[in-house]
Write an enzyme that holds these catalytic residues in place. Structure first.
Site, PDB file in Angstrom:
ATOM      1  N   ASP A  77       0.881  -1.163   0.000  1.00 40.17           N
ATOM      2  CA  ASP A  77       0.000   0.000   0.000  1.00 40.17           C
ATOM      3  C   ASP A  77       0.918   1.211   0.000  1.00 40.17           C
ATOM      4  OD1 ASP A  77      -2.128  -1.737   0.239  1.00 40.17           O
ATOM      5  OD2 ASP A  77      -2.869  -0.922   2.126  1.00 40.17           O
ATOM      6  N   HIS A 103       4.674  -7.336   0.468  1.00 35.88           N
ATOM      7  CA  HIS A 103       4.391  -8.625  -0.137  1.00 35.88           C
ATOM      8  C   HIS A 103       5.219  -8.811  -1.411  1.00 35.88           C
ATOM      9  CE1 HIS A 103       0.170  -9.098   1.896  1.00 35.88           C
ATOM     10  NE2 HIS A 103       1.003  -8.412   2.670  1.00 35.88           N
ATOM     11  N   SER A 141       8.808   4.658   4.626  1.00 35.01           N
ATOM     12  CA  SER A 141       9.792   3.696   4.134  1.00 35.01           C
ATOM     13  C   SER A 141       9.645   3.569   2.626  1.00 35.01           C
ATOM     14  CB  SER A 141       9.591   2.338   4.816  1.00 35.01           C
ATOM     15  OG  SER A 141       8.222   2.051   4.969  1.00 35.01           O
TER      16      SER A 141
END
Length: 340
Positions: A144, A200, A300
Site C-alpha cells: 500500500d 508482499h 519507508s
C-alpha cells in the site's frame, strides 16, 4: 534556485484555502478513483523538508553530525513506539489520517498494546485480493503506497530518483549483481506512516540471494528523493534476488527511513529486525502476494527492479510516472506483465 524548489514542493494545483494542516504532500493519482490528490502532510513539515533538501543546504546532509543525529533520533523514536504509554497515540493517529480499521485485524484499536503493534497491523483476509493469483506472468504491487514506474534506471534518475550516485550496483553494494540488472526497469514504492507497512512479493519464485546492508535513516519523501542526496543508497536496507520462471531474476529491496526503526532484518542490536525467517533461506519459495516482511515506525521505501526487457509495466503507471505523478495503489493490484 529556491523558487524552483518551491515549485517542486507545491507540485500540482495549489489548495484553494492555505492551511497549516492542509494536504501539502506531493501530488498523487488515486488509482481507484482517477482523482489527483496530495498526501496529507502539514505545511510545516513541507517547509522543514524544503529547508533540509534544497540546493543551498544539501551539504549539511553530508556531515557525520547530521547522519548521527538522524540515526539516533530514529532509534529513540522506535523505542518510544514500543512502550505501553504509546498506546494513547493510536486513536489520534487513526482519526488524523482517516484510517478505516474495518480493513484490519484486529479492527478494535484497544486490542493493540503499543503503537508499534498497531503500526504493523495486518489486513483482514480478502481486503486486498491478489490480481490474477494463478497467473505467474503478471506481477503485482508490493505495498500500500505511492508508486512510480520507469522502463529504465536512466529514466528513473532523470525524472524521480535524483541521488547523484544512485545505481543498482550502489543500491545492492555489488557490482556483479548490478551488472545483471543493467538497463533494468524500476518500480519505486514509497510508504507513508499511515500506510499498511507489511510488504508482499510482487512475483512468484524462490530466494536466490538474501542480504542486508547497514546504513542511515534519511527521509524518503518525494522532495528528498529528488534532491542530490543519495537517500536510497545510504539508508539501511535488505534485499532479495528472486528467481522466477516468467521474469528471470527480480530484485526486491526494502529500505528503511527516518522514523523507521527496522526493515525487519537480522541485526546485532535487536533480533526483531528481520524479514520473515522462512524467506531468509536460499531456495525458499513463495507466491506473488505472499507477505515477505514489514517495516516499523514510519515512512519507508521499496525498489523492485526487473532485468532489461523482462516486464511491461501497466500503461497508467508509466504515463503518470513520466509526468512525475505518483500513483496511490493498494497491495496486490496489477503492476505489469512478463514480456519474455
Amino acid at each position: 534556485m529556491i523558487s524552483e524548489y518551491l515549485s517542486k514542493v507545491l507540485h500540482g494545483a495549489v489548495d484553494n484555502v492555505i492551511s497549516w494542516n492542509a494536504h501539502w504532500g506531493w501530488v498523487s493519482c488515486d488509482r481507484k478513483t482517477g482523482r489527483l490528490e496530495r498526501e496529507k502532510q502539514t505545511l510545516w513539515r513541507k517547509i522543514k523538508l524544503l529547508l533540509l533538501f534544497n540546493p543551498l543546504t544539501e551539504w549539511v546532509d553530508t556531515t557525520q553530525a547530521m547522519r548521527l543525529y538522524t540515526h539516533n533520533r530514529t532509534i529513540k523514536q522506535g523505542e518510544k513506539e514500543g512502550t505501553l504509554e504509546s498506546k494513547k497515540d493510536i486513536k489520534l493517529f487513526v482519526e488524523e489520517f482517516g484510517i478505516d480499521m474495518n480493513e484490519y485485524k484486529p479492527s478494535d484499536i484497544n486490542e493493540y498494546s503499543t503503537f508499534e503493534d498497531f503500526f504493523v497491523r495486518a489486513h483482514k483476509d480478502g481486503s486486498r485480493p491478489t490480481h490474477e493469483p494463478s497467473n505467474h506472468a503478471h506481477a503485482v504491487v508490493a505495498a500500500d503506497s505511492r508508486v512510480v514506474a520507469y522502463e529504465s534506471v536512466a529514466e528513473a534518475k532523470h525524472l524521480w530518483i535524483k541521488g547523484k550516485n544512485f545505481s543498482i550496483s550502489t543500491l545492492v553494494m555489488d557490482t556483479d549483481l548490478g551488472s545483471q540488472f543493467y538497463g533494468a526497469a524500476v518500480a519505486s514504492f514509497r510508504l507513508s506512516p499511515q500506510d499498511y507497512h507489511r510488504y508482499h512479493s510482487p512475483v512468484s519464485g524462490k530466494v536466490k540471494v538474501f542480504r542486508s546492508i547497514p546504513g542511515d535513516y534519511y527521509q524518503v519523501d518525494a522532495i528528498a528523493l529528488q534532491s542530490d542526496v543519495d537517500i536510497l543508497t545510504r539508508n539501511r536496507r535488505v534485499y532479495l534476488v528472486i528467481e522466477t520462471e516468467s521474469f528471470g531474476d527480480v530484485l526486491f529491496v526494502a529500505i528503511g527511513a527516518t522514523n523507521v526503526g527496522s526493515v525487519n532484518i537480522i541485526d546485532a542490536e535487536a533480533d526483531k529486525y528481520r524479514i520473515h525467517e522462512k524467506f531468509q533461506q536460499i531456495g525458499a519459495k513463495f507466491a506473488k502476494g505472499d507477505e515477505l516482511g514489514y517495516f516499523q515506525f514510519g515512512g519507508s521505501s521499496i525498489i523492485v527492479a526487473f532485468q532489461n526487457g523482462r516486464i511491461s509495466f501497466d500503461q497508467d503507471l508509466l504515463d503518470l510516472s513520466k509526468q512525475r505523478i505518483q500513483v496511490a495503489v493498494e497491495i496486490d493490484m496489477s503492476l505489469g506483465y512478463a514480456t519474455n
